[in-house]
Design a protein around this motif. Structure first.
Motif, PDB file in Angstrom:
ATOM      1  N   GLU A   1       4.635 -31.504 -13.116  1.00 47.92           N
ATOM      2  CA  GLU A   1       5.873 -32.269 -12.968  1.00 47.92           C
ATOM      3  C   GLU A   1       6.744 -31.709 -11.848  1.00 47.92           C
ATOM      4  O   GLU A   1       7.306 -32.455 -11.039  1.00 47.92           O
ATOM      5  N   SER A   2       6.862 -30.393 -11.764  1.00 50.22           N
ATOM      6  CA  SER A   2       7.711 -29.807 -10.714  1.00 50.22           C
ATOM      7  C   SER A   2       7.100 -30.051  -9.335  1.00 50.22           C
ATOM      8  O   SER A   2       7.834 -30.290  -8.365  1.00 50.22           O
TER       9      SER A   2
ATOM     10  N   MET B   1       3.587 -23.107 -11.302  1.00 51.26           N
ATOM     11  CA  MET B   1       4.392 -24.298 -11.104  1.00 51.26           C
ATOM     12  C   MET B   1       3.721 -25.446 -11.858  1.00 51.26           C
ATOM     13  O   MET B   1       2.529 -25.652 -11.768  1.00 51.26           O
ATOM     14  N   SER B   2       4.503 -26.189 -12.607  1.00 52.58           N
ATOM     15  CA  SER B   2       3.951 -27.279 -13.410  1.00 52.58           C
ATOM     16  C   SER B   2       3.676 -28.507 -12.539  1.00 52.58           C
ATOM     17  O   SER B   2       4.235 -28.657 -11.446  1.00 52.58           O
TER      18      SER B   2
ATOM     19  N   ARG C   1       7.898 -33.597  -8.414  1.00 57.81           N
ATOM     20  CA  ARG C   1       9.302 -33.724  -8.015  1.00 57.81           C
ATOM     21  C   ARG C   1       9.516 -33.170  -6.604  1.00 57.81           C
ATOM     22  O   ARG C   1      10.287 -33.717  -5.817  1.00 57.81           O
ATOM     23  N   GLU C   2       8.808 -32.108  -6.274  1.00 62.09           N
ATOM     24  CA  GLU C   2       8.877 -31.571  -4.909  1.00 62.09           C
ATOM     25  C   GLU C   2       8.295 -32.581  -3.918  1.00 62.09           C
ATOM     26  O   GLU C   2       8.832 -32.760  -2.825  1.00 62.09           O
TER      27      GLU C   2
END
Length: 136
Positions: free
Chosen positions: A4-5, A1-2, A8-9
């Motif tokens: 950025e992701s 998982m990056s 966002r989570e």
């Protein structure tokens, strides 16, 4: 998982938190409060008059400036004493505490602490062990 992701989570989790909804609801109540909106406009007007007088430099009327300061404080106190503003302030304080917690935890991660086990220090800790019974 990056990264950025994950961020966002985190954003989704923040917005799903009941403290976020409470702040949104309190802001909406403030927006719908006609008396509060009138008081806010009055504060802006007093502030504008104060700025206009203060920019006169030596020609400024000190009594007028003092009166404007008093008027501003009176209206400000009314604003802050209103139920909707008190609810908003409490909700904003809760969100600020959340933001400080998140920031503190991220700081620990940047310091190399184990993300699985690290904890923020007790805010009452002075780092002088003579002031308490110990951290643990």
């Amino acid at each position: 998982m990056s990264l950025e992701s994950v961020l966002r989570e985190l954003g989704k989790e923040i917005q799903a938190d009941p403290r976020f909804k409470a702040l949104q609801d309190a802001a909406a109540a403030n927006d719908a409060d006609e008396q509060l909106q009138q008081q806010m406009q009055e504060l802006q007007l007093i502030s504008l008059k104060y700025q206009q007088e203060a920019t006169k430099g030596e020609d400024a009327d000190e009594e007028r400036i003092e009166k404007l300061q008093q008027d501003y404080q009176e209206v400000y106190n009314k604003v802050m004493a209103g139920e909707n503003m008190m609810n908003y302030s409490a909700a904003a304080s809760e969100m600020e505490q959340m933001a400080q917690y998140i920031s503190g935890m991220i700081g620990l991660f940047f310091d190399g602490q184990d993300p699985e086990t690290c904890e923020l220090p007790d805010p009452s800790c002075t780092h002088d062990c003579s002031t308490c019974g110990g951290c643990h």
